[in-house]
Design a protein around this motif. Structure first.
Motif, PDB file in Angstrom:
ATOM      1  N   HIS A  81       0.833  -1.210   0.000  1.00 32.95           N
ATOM      2  CA  HIS A  81       0.000   0.000   0.000  1.00 32.95           C
ATOM      3  C   HIS A  81       0.864   1.256   0.000  1.00 32.95           C
ATOM      4  CE1 HIS A  81      -3.928  -1.839   0.316  1.00 32.95           C
ATOM      5  NE2 HIS A  81      -3.469  -2.637   1.262  1.00 32.95           N
ATOM      6  N   ARG A  82       1.920   1.254   0.792  1.00 33.92           N
ATOM      7  CA  ARG A  82       2.819   2.417   0.838  1.00 33.92           C
ATOM      8  C   ARG A  82       3.487   2.641  -0.505  1.00 33.92           C
ATOM      9  NH1 ARG A  82       5.824   1.581   6.675  1.00 33.92           N
ATOM     10  NH2 ARG A  82       4.079   2.285   7.950  1.00 33.92           N
ATOM     11  N   ALA A  83       3.916   1.569  -1.141  1.00 31.32           N
ATOM     12  CA  ALA A  83       4.565   1.671  -2.459  1.00 31.32           C
ATOM     13  C   ALA A  83       3.576   2.223  -3.481  1.00 31.32           C
ATOM     14  CB  ALA A  83       5.101   0.318  -2.895  1.00 31.32           C
ATOM     15  N   ALA A  84       2.347   1.759  -3.432  1.00 30.48           N
ATOM     16  CA  ALA A  84       1.334   2.242  -4.370  1.00 30.48           C
ATOM     17  C   ALA A  84       1.052   3.733  -4.150  1.00 30.48           C
ATOM     18  CB  ALA A  84       0.057   1.421  -4.219  1.00 30.48           C
ATOM     19  N   ARG A  85       0.972   4.144  -2.893  1.00 30.67           N
ATOM     20  CA  ARG A  85       0.749   5.577  -2.591  1.00 30.67           C
ATOM     21  C   ARG A  85       1.915   6.409  -3.077  1.00 30.67           C
ATOM     22  NH1 ARG A  85      -1.728   4.412   2.797  1.00 30.67           N
ATOM     23  NH2 ARG A  85       0.419   4.319   3.471  1.00 30.67           N
ATOM     24  N   ALA A  86       3.137   5.913  -2.896  1.00 36.83           N
ATOM     25  CA  ALA A  86       4.323   6.659  -3.323  1.00 36.83           C
ATOM     26  C   ALA A  86       4.335   6.823  -4.845  1.00 36.83           C
ATOM     27  CB  ALA A  86       5.591   5.941  -2.859  1.00 36.83           C
ATOM     28  N   ILE A  87       3.881   5.811  -5.557  1.00 41.04           N
ATOM     29  CA  ILE A  87       3.835   5.887  -7.016  1.00 41.04           C
ATOM     30  C   ILE A  87       2.793   6.924  -7.448  1.00 41.04           C
ATOM     31  CG2 ILE A  87       3.146   4.615  -9.097  1.00 41.04           C
ATOM     32  CD1 ILE A  87       4.506   2.137  -7.789  1.00 41.04           C
ATOM     33  N   ARG A  88       1.652   6.940  -6.769  1.00 38.37           N
ATOM     34  CA  ARG A  88       0.590   7.905  -7.118  1.00 38.37           C
ATOM     35  C   ARG A  88       0.985   9.333  -6.794  1.00 38.37           C
ATOM     36  NH1 ARG A  88      -2.881   3.797  -4.904  1.00 38.37           N
ATOM     37  NH2 ARG A  88      -2.943   4.927  -2.938  1.00 38.37           N
ATOM     38  N   ALA A  89       1.824   9.518  -5.780  1.00 35.34           N
ATOM     39  CA  ALA A  89       2.191  10.877  -5.335  1.00 35.34           C
ATOM     40  C   ALA A  89       3.169  11.560  -6.241  1.00 35.34           C
ATOM     41  CB  ALA A  89       2.793  10.812  -3.939  1.00 35.34           C
TER      42      ALA A  89
END
Length: 89
Positions: A81-89
């Motif tokens: 989830h953290r990796a996915a959020r970092a990609i979206r940011a």
């Protein structure tokens, strides 16, 4: 190259868990007695010389069961989830 590394099992031969009952790394649940089992499995991972490659394999394979590279199922879910959020940011 990265995928080739992960698909090989060479690192598994060096794993600390190869000398421990595999059931330790697959607790039933994440409450009560399973918490002790999770911590015991993570303790093995903490002294393992290949916990890094193990965790990378579990993340790449999206392994959803067991303790891998010192992480539980919920730990890896959080990392994804953290990796996915970092990609979206």
């Amino acid at each position: 190259m990265y995928r080739d590394f992960l698909s090989t099992t060479d690192w598994r031969a060096e794993s600390a868990c190869s000398r421990v009952d595999p059931e330790l790394f697959f607790p039933i649940g994440d409450t009560g007695p399973a918490l002790t089992q999770i911590e015991d499995a993570k303790a093995v991972c903490r002294v393992c010389p290949v916990s890094g490659p193990c965790l990378r394999w579990a993340m790449e394979a999206r392994e959803i069961h067991g303790i891998w590279g010192g992480t539980s199922e919920s730990d890896r879910r959080l990392l994804h989830h953290r990796a996915a959020r970092a990609i979206r940011a």
